[in-house]
Motif scaffolding. Sequence first.
Motif, PDB file in Angstrom:
ATOM      1  N   SER A 112       0.821  -1.210   0.000  1.00 61.36           N
ATOM      2  CA  SER A 112       0.000   0.000   0.000  1.00 61.36           C
ATOM      3  C   SER A 112       0.856   1.261   0.000  1.00 61.36           C
ATOM      4  CB  SER A 112      -0.942   0.012   1.206  1.00 61.36           C
ATOM      5  OG  SER A 112      -1.892  -1.032   1.115  1.00 61.36           O
ATOM      6  N   ALA A 113       1.994   1.219   0.690  1.00 60.37           N
ATOM      7  CA  ALA A 113       2.887   2.372   0.719  1.00 60.37           C
ATOM      8  C   ALA A 113       3.446   2.655  -0.672  1.00 60.37           C
ATOM      9  CB  ALA A 113       4.023   2.141   1.708  1.00 60.37           C
ATOM     10  N   VAL A 114       3.783   1.595  -1.405  1.00 57.60           N
ATOM     11  CA  VAL A 114       4.295   1.771  -2.766  1.00 57.60           C
ATOM     12  C   VAL A 114       3.201   2.341  -3.662  1.00 57.60           C
ATOM     13  CG1 VAL A 114       5.152   0.560  -4.807  1.00 57.60           C
ATOM     14  CG2 VAL A 114       6.050  -0.013  -2.539  1.00 57.60           C
ATOM     15  N   LEU A 115       1.985   1.817  -3.546  1.00 60.92           N
ATOM     16  CA  LEU A 115       0.872   2.328  -4.340  1.00 60.92           C
ATOM     17  C   LEU A 115       0.613   3.797  -4.019  1.00 60.92           C
ATOM     18  CD1 LEU A 115      -1.452   1.893  -6.330  1.00 60.92           C
ATOM     19  CD2 LEU A 115      -2.812   0.970  -4.425  1.00 60.92           C
ATOM     20  N   ALA A 116       0.634   4.145  -2.729  1.00 59.06           N
ATOM     21  CA  ALA A 116       0.422   5.541  -2.323  1.00 59.06           C
ATOM     22  C   ALA A 116       1.490   6.446  -2.924  1.00 59.06           C
ATOM     23  CB  ALA A 116       0.430   5.649  -0.803  1.00 59.06           C
ATOM     24  N   ASP A 117       2.727   5.987  -2.922  1.00 60.24           N
ATOM     25  CA  ASP A 117       3.823   6.777  -3.481  1.00 60.24           C
ATOM     26  C   ASP A 117       3.650   6.986  -4.976  1.00 60.24           C
ATOM     27  OD1 ASP A 117       6.572   7.991  -3.176  1.00 60.24           O
ATOM     28  OD2 ASP A 117       7.034   6.396  -4.609  1.00 60.24           O
ATOM     29  N   ARG A 118       3.239   5.926  -5.687  1.00 57.69           N
ATOM     30  CA  ARG A 118       3.074   6.041  -7.138  1.00 57.69           C
ATOM     31  C   ARG A 118       1.894   6.933  -7.513  1.00 57.69           C
ATOM     32  NH1 ARG A 118       5.741   2.241 -10.234  1.00 57.69           N
ATOM     33  NH2 ARG A 118       5.048   3.573 -11.957  1.00 57.69           N
ATOM     34  N   VAL A 119       0.907   6.996  -6.642  1.00 53.06           N
ATOM     35  CA  VAL A 119      -0.228   7.884  -6.876  1.00 53.06           C
ATOM     36  C   VAL A 119       0.162   9.336  -6.612  1.00 53.06           C
ATOM     37  CG1 VAL A 119      -2.540   8.496  -6.032  1.00 53.06           C
ATOM     38  CG2 VAL A 119      -1.970   6.114  -6.478  1.00 53.06           C
ATOM     39  N   LEU A 160      -0.450   1.759 -13.341  1.00 56.33           N
ATOM     40  CA  LEU A 160      -0.600   0.324 -13.146  1.00 56.33           C
ATOM     41  C   LEU A 160      -0.383  -0.440 -14.445  1.00 56.33           C
ATOM     42  CD1 LEU A 160      -3.824   0.320 -10.930  1.00 56.33           C
ATOM     43  CD2 LEU A 160      -1.464  -0.016 -10.159  1.00 56.33           C
ATOM     44  N   PRO A 161       0.100  -1.672 -14.357  1.00 55.25           N
ATOM     45  CA  PRO A 161       0.184  -2.490 -15.570  1.00 55.25           C
ATOM     46  C   PRO A 161      -1.219  -2.784 -16.096  1.00 55.25           C
ATOM     47  CG  PRO A 161       0.627  -3.822 -13.624  1.00 55.25           C
ATOM     48  CD  PRO A 161       0.568  -2.405 -13.165  1.00 55.25           C
ATOM     49  N   ALA A 162      -1.323  -2.930 -17.404  1.00 51.72           N
ATOM     50  CA  ALA A 162      -2.629  -3.117 -18.039  1.00 51.72           C
ATOM     51  C   ALA A 162      -3.228  -4.474 -17.683  1.00 51.72           C
ATOM     52  CB  ALA A 162      -2.490  -2.993 -19.550  1.00 51.72           C
ATOM     53  N   THR A 163      -4.545  -4.476 -17.461  1.00 47.17           N
ATOM     54  CA  THR A 163      -5.295  -5.709 -17.218  1.00 47.17           C
ATOM     55  C   THR A 163      -6.631  -5.616 -17.931  1.00 47.17           C
ATOM     56  OG1 THR A 163      -6.310  -4.835 -15.197  1.00 47.17           O
ATOM     57  CG2 THR A 163      -4.262  -6.080 -14.930  1.00 47.17           C
ATOM     58  N   ALA A 164      -7.279  -6.767 -18.095  1.00 43.25           N
ATOM     59  CA  ALA A 164      -8.565  -6.803 -18.793  1.00 43.25           C
ATOM     60  C   ALA A 164      -9.632  -6.011 -18.052  1.00 43.25           C
ATOM     61  CB  ALA A 164      -9.016  -8.248 -18.977  1.00 43.25           C
ATOM     62  N   GLU A 237      -0.634  -4.819  -6.558  1.00 41.80           N
ATOM     63  CA  GLU A 237       0.465  -5.362  -5.761  1.00 41.80           C
ATOM     64  C   GLU A 237       1.728  -5.582  -6.579  1.00 41.80           C
ATOM     65  OE1 GLU A 237      -2.056  -7.637  -2.276  1.00 41.80           O
ATOM     66  OE2 GLU A 237      -1.603  -8.758  -4.103  1.00 41.80           O
ATOM     67  N   TRP A 238       1.601  -5.642  -7.899  1.00 41.70           N
ATOM     68  CA  TRP A 238       2.774  -5.847  -8.746  1.00 41.70           C
ATOM     69  C   TRP A 238       3.766  -4.702  -8.593  1.00 41.70           C
ATOM     70  CZ3 TRP A 238       4.960  -3.209 -12.900  1.00 41.70           C
ATOM     71  CH2 TRP A 238       5.931  -3.918 -13.624  1.00 41.70           C
ATOM     72  N   LEU A 239       3.273  -3.491  -8.357  1.00 38.72           N
ATOM     73  CA  LEU A 239       4.171  -2.345  -8.179  1.00 38.72           C
ATOM     74  C   LEU A 239       5.174  -2.584  -7.047  1.00 38.72           C
ATOM     75  CD1 LEU A 239       1.607   0.604  -8.425  1.00 38.72           C
ATOM     76  CD2 LEU A 239       3.141  -0.215 -10.226  1.00 38.72           C
ATOM     77  N   TRP A 240       4.777  -3.345  -6.047  1.00 36.48           N
ATOM     78  CA  TRP A 240       5.636  -3.597  -4.887  1.00 36.48           C
ATOM     79  C   TRP A 240       6.883  -4.394  -5.255  1.00 36.48           C
ATOM     80  CZ3 TRP A 240       6.349  -8.620  -2.722  1.00 36.48           C
ATOM     81  CH2 TRP A 240       7.126  -8.638  -1.562  1.00 36.48           C
ATOM     82  N   LEU A 241       6.828  -5.180  -6.307  1.00 38.05           N
ATOM     83  CA  LEU A 241       7.951  -6.056  -6.648  1.00 38.05           C
ATOM     84  C   LEU A 241       9.220  -5.253  -6.902  1.00 38.05           C
ATOM     85  CD1 LEU A 241       6.269  -8.678  -9.015  1.00 38.05           C
ATOM     86  CD2 LEU A 241       6.612  -8.809  -6.538  1.00 38.05           C
ATOM     87  N   ASP A 242       9.118  -4.160  -7.623  1.00 33.37           N
ATOM     88  CA  ASP A 242      10.306  -3.351  -7.898  1.00 33.37           C
ATOM     89  C   ASP A 242      10.888  -2.764  -6.615  1.00 33.37           C
ATOM     90  OD1 ASP A 242      10.649  -3.670 -10.645  1.00 33.37           O
ATOM     91  OD2 ASP A 242       9.243  -2.072 -11.139  1.00 33.37           O
ATOM     92  N   ALA A 243      10.018  -2.337  -5.707  1.00 35.59           N
ATOM     93  CA  ALA A 243      10.486  -1.792  -4.434  1.00 35.59           C
ATOM     94  C   ALA A 243      11.173  -2.874  -3.609  1.00 35.59           C
ATOM     95  CB  ALA A 243       9.314  -1.187  -3.661  1.00 35.59           C
ATOM     96  N   ALA A 244      10.583  -4.065  -3.588  1.00 33.79           N
ATOM     97  CA  ALA A 244      11.189  -5.181  -2.860  1.00 33.79           C
ATOM     98  C   ALA A 244      12.528  -5.562  -3.472  1.00 33.79           C
ATOM     99  CB  ALA A 244      10.239  -6.372  -2.855  1.00 33.79           C
ATOM    100  N   ALA A 245      12.586  -5.580  -4.802  1.00 33.24           N
ATOM    101  CA  ALA A 245      13.836  -5.914  -5.485  1.00 33.24           C
ATOM    102  C   ALA A 245      14.933  -4.916  -5.134  1.00 33.24           C
ATOM    103  CB  ALA A 245      13.612  -5.965  -6.989  1.00 33.24           C
ATOM    104  N   ALA A 246      14.585  -3.637  -5.076  1.00 35.47           N
ATOM    105  CA  ALA A 246      15.574  -2.606  -4.736  1.00 35.47           C
ATOM    106  C   ALA A 246      16.121  -2.820  -3.328  1.00 35.47           C
ATOM    107  CB  ALA A 246      14.946  -1.221  -4.866  1.00 35.47           C
TER     108      ALA A 246
END
Length: 273
Positions: A112-119, A160-164, A237-246
């Motif tokens: 949620s923190a990553v999503l808030a930051d990206r918003v 966000l990444p594209a979804t149907a 939640e996919w946005l979090w992966l880059d933050a976790a990777a860093a």
Amino acid sequence: MPLRLNDFLETAEQLWPRAGAESWDSVGLVSGDPAAEISRILLAVDAVADTVDEAVAVDADLLLVHHPLLLRGVTSVAEDRYKGALLARLIRSDCALLAAHTNADVVASGTSAVLADRVGLESSVPIVPGDDPAIGLGRVGRLSEPTTLGRLARLLVDVLPATASGVRVAGDYDREVQTIAVCGGAGDSLLSHPAVQSADVYITADLRHHPASEAREQTKLSGRGPALIDVSHWASEWLWLDAAAAELRRAHPELDIVVSDIRTDPWDFAIVR
């Protein structure tokens, strides 16, 4: 010295303490030898056939996922059942499986923190704080300047990444919004929380018909309450992966950390009349 899985698990515990997981959750090492050496890690939201195939293809020693494969109890890991088949493929390929779920949601750099930051939220704080005020479920904060609900939704389409399923909105397109509450993943349990109710808009995923309809009707009646934006669970939640990777690269520069781009949102397409 080569890094062993057990040493990496200590890092994971520091980043995403198991104590932060919900009581119903199932986090931690699912399969793999803690004494095994590791050099490459693949991060993904879900352990599904596509991401397991990717982990094997890139010769990963560990598949680190957000959603636990064995969240709900199973009585068999036979290979004619998909969970058994996935585990068997990982084990045969010497690829361990680790899950960081709600324990990764609540930390200061969580989903949620990553999503808030990206918003673009400033000074966001947990909707439901824990003993440490920086840790907790969801996030709420303010944009530096007001925008409209429609523009905010369009921003999410870009972020966000594209979804149907795209981005669904309940509220007036031109409504002015500035205070934003977010919860990565399924968040309708927080709809009645005072911090959400006092926000101009609530962004989350998996909003079911009845909770969303009731929240909308109550807002119409009282003239108070947030507009709703419903996004893909996976995308939020996919946005979090880059933050976790860093974070992992800083802790272990000797590791090759790979983030999966495979879309594991379950929906393939939508038809709109």
